[in-house]
Design a protein around this motif. Structure first.
Motif, PDB file in Angstrom:
ATOM      1  N   TYR A  84       0.831  -1.210   0.000  1.00  0.00           N
ATOM      2  CA  TYR A  84       0.000   0.000   0.000  1.00  0.00           C
ATOM      3  C   TYR A  84       0.863   1.257   0.000  1.00  0.00           C
ATOM      4  N   ASP A  85       1.815   1.331   0.953  1.00  0.00           N
ATOM      5  CA  ASP A  85       2.698   2.503   1.042  1.00  0.00           C
ATOM      6  C   ASP A  85       3.580   2.636  -0.191  1.00  0.00           C
ATOM      7  N   ASP A 115      -8.322   1.496  -0.414  1.00  0.00           N
ATOM      8  CA  ASP A 115      -9.008   2.172   0.694  1.00  0.00           C
ATOM      9  C   ASP A 115     -10.520   2.092   0.553  1.00  0.00           C
ATOM     10  N   ARG A 118     -11.571  -1.060   1.996  1.00  0.00           N
ATOM     11  CA  ARG A 118     -11.564  -1.027   3.463  1.00  0.00           C
ATOM     12  C   ARG A 118     -12.789  -0.307   4.012  1.00  0.00           C
ATOM     13  N   LYS A 130     -11.718   1.487   8.431  1.00  0.00           N
ATOM     14  CA  LYS A 130     -10.824   2.647   8.461  1.00  0.00           C
ATOM     15  C   LYS A 130      -9.894   2.615   7.257  1.00  0.00           C
ATOM     16  N   GLY A 132      -6.607   3.727   4.754  1.00  0.00           N
ATOM     17  CA  GLY A 132      -5.194   3.974   5.002  1.00  0.00           C
ATOM     18  C   GLY A 132      -4.885   5.463   4.998  1.00  0.00           C
ATOM     19  N   LYS A 133      -3.640   5.784   5.378  1.00  0.00           N
ATOM     20  CA  LYS A 133      -3.280   7.205   5.550  1.00  0.00           C
ATOM     21  C   LYS A 133      -3.134   7.963   4.240  1.00  0.00           C
ATOM     22  N   TRP A 134      -3.066   7.235   3.107  1.00  0.00           N
ATOM     23  CA  TRP A 134      -2.857   7.920   1.829  1.00  0.00           C
ATOM     24  C   TRP A 134      -4.145   8.110   1.023  1.00  0.00           C
ATOM     25  N   MET A 135      -5.285   7.755   1.589  1.00  0.00           N
ATOM     26  CA  MET A 135      -6.508   7.784   0.793  1.00  0.00           C
ATOM     27  C   MET A 135      -6.804   9.175   0.217  1.00  0.00           C
ATOM     28  N   ASN A 136      -6.796  10.186   1.061  1.00  0.00           N
ATOM     29  CA  ASN A 136      -7.133  11.532   0.583  1.00  0.00           C
ATOM     30  C   ASN A 136      -6.154  12.011  -0.477  1.00  0.00           C
ATOM     31  N   ASN A 137      -4.857  11.788  -0.231  1.00  0.00           N
ATOM     32  CA  ASN A 137      -3.851  12.212  -1.204  1.00  0.00           C
ATOM     33  C   ASN A 137      -3.982  11.438  -2.515  1.00  0.00           C
TER      34      ASN A 137
END
Length: 462
Positions: A84-85, A115, A118, A130, A132-137
């Protein structure tokens, strides 16, 4: 990039061993798993290290190495927790440094779809998962990347006829890249709840729908922008709500759906934050014009009574409109066609009284005289015929030809000139003389004949 190639060969050997030895004991399987884990860790470290080194040195070759390693890693270990990252990092590299926008858009989209999966997979408590941390970007950057692809294609296709347009009532095929951009926009709007670019992205999606005649979808998006974000401004300072509202109106104007044009014009006009300045003036005019179009449709169906009543309502609602006098004039004609002569006479009197300088006064005054004649009210008929001739004479006199005083500018939108026709004036005065004579009003009848001789001494009736 030799280390990466060696690790790739090692992974391939391990896969071959695993496929060819289905009956391996636990010890051998553990050894292979450890070797695979080491390979995965090695390639992921190589990818990130090459990428970081490239960002420091800005060396194109190093960016190229990082690109290859990312590609290898995600081919070999697509289900890894790190995938993912690393897929997001790779998309950034493709987009920002290598300008490979299409591939970048595809990888951003894969991150986003991970995402989405998820979020759509609800937990035991029934709540969304929830992301991942990159969804918005990833959601936003996929739009930027697809937008770059669209622009590249537009540059390559410069000079070719656009694929949209045609019959506005028929949807046109949306090109694949624009469809991908549209889908990226829709994902952002659905899953990025507090995105600070929601208005811009909603507008971008709506514009694609609009350009390819998906007008229902376009109107939904544009109307949402206009009504929910009336104060929002794009980066160039343009008011998003006003632009969107205009495109809603334009969509229905294209379809010549005057009822919808009228409905939405009134809806936007009622929004104080949206309808300001010149836009408010434009909306008022559009309400007037579309109202006229709707009444024209009643006339086309020969529903003259309804059309006349609608014109009267228009004048009541918009007494200062530039079209108010025309509305009364049309109403008088429609009442006449509906065989409602008393209403026609009433409206004609109203037009002359309220709008004495209207271009429709000459025709209305003559028609009013004819109306009184039709109901045998010869006194009023003679009076209005005389008024018509008097106005004709005045229009031909020296005062009418006098030039405007010097130093004064002409009006920006001068009122249409009144036209008093000579033949009608001649007929009017002749008729007035006949009626006065028949009513025993000989003095006025004589005056009419004298005036007739003065104005048309060579007439056969003189």
């Amino acid at each position: 990039c030799g280390d990466d190639q060696q690790v790739r060969r090692l992974v391939k050997i391990m896969d071959d061993v695993l496929k060819g030895n289905s009956k391996m004991d636990d010890k051998d399987k553990k050894a292979l798993d450890e070797a695979r884990e080491l390979s995965e860790r090695t390639i992921s470290n190589l990818a990130v290290n090459w990428h970081n080194e490239a960002k420091k040195t800005r060396d194109d070759e190093t960016f190229g190495f990082a690109n290859e390693v990312y590609a290898d890693y995600l081919t070999l270990f697509p289900e890894s927790p790190k995938a993912y990252d690393l897929r997001f990092f790779w998309a950034e590299l493709l987009n920002d440094n290598l300008n490979k926008y299409k591939r970048a858009a595809e990888e951003y989209t894969r991150v986003m779809m991970t995402d989405v999966g998820r979020v759509e997979k609800k937990g035991e408590d029934g709540n969304p998962g929830k992301p991942g941390k990159w969804m918005n970007n990833a959601a936003y950057n996929s739009i930027l990347a697809w937008d770059s692809v669209v622009k590249e294609e537009a540059t390559a296709d410069a000079g070719k006829a656009p694929s949209g347009g045609g019959d506005p009532s028929k949807k046109a095929a949306i090109p694949l890249t624009k469809q991908a951009l549209l889908e990226a926009c829709e994902r952002y709007l659905k899953y990025v709840e507090k995105g600070d670019k929601k208005v811009e992205i909603a507008y971008k999606a709506a514009k694609i729908y609009y350009d390819y005649n998906y007008l229902d979808e376009a109107v939904g998006r544009f109307a949402d922008i206009a009504l929910k974000y009336p104060d929002y401004k794009f980066e160039n300072g343009d008011r998003a709500g006003e632009i969107a509202a205009n495109l809603v109106l334009d969509s229905y104007n294209i379809l010549q759906d005057w009822a919808k044009v009228n409905e939405w014009s009134k809806k936007f006009y009622a929004e104080e934050k949206l309808a300001t300045g010149k836009f408010r003036e434009d909306l008022a005019k559009l309400i007037e014009q579309s109202s006229f179009k709707l009444i024209n449709q009643l006339e086309a169906k020969n529903e003259y009574g309804k059309a006349a009543d609608a014109y009267m309502t228009f004048v009541q609602d918009w007494p200062k409109s530039d079209l108010a006098d025309k509305a009364l004039y049309n109403a008088s004609i429609d009442f006449f066609n509906a065989k409602m002569l008393d209403r026609a006479i009433e409206v004609r009197k109203q037009l002359i009284q309220k709008y004495p300088k209207s271009q429709y006064v000459p025709k209305t005054l003559y028609a009013l005289a004819e109306g009184y004649e039709a109901i045998a009210d010869f006194d009023d008929a003679a009076d209005h015929y005389e008024r018509y001739t008097a106005n004709y004479e005045k229009s031909k006199g020296p005062a009418a030809k006098k030039a405007a005083p010097k130093g004064k500018k002409a009006d920006a939108a001068p009122q249409a000139e009144q036209v008093w026709e000579e033949q009608k004036a001649q007929d009017a005065l002749y008729n007035a003389g006949v009626f006065r004579d028949g009513l025993g009003q000989y003095k006025q009848a004589l005056k009419n004949r004298e005036k007739y001789l003065e104005l048309w001494p060579k007439s056969k009736d003189a």
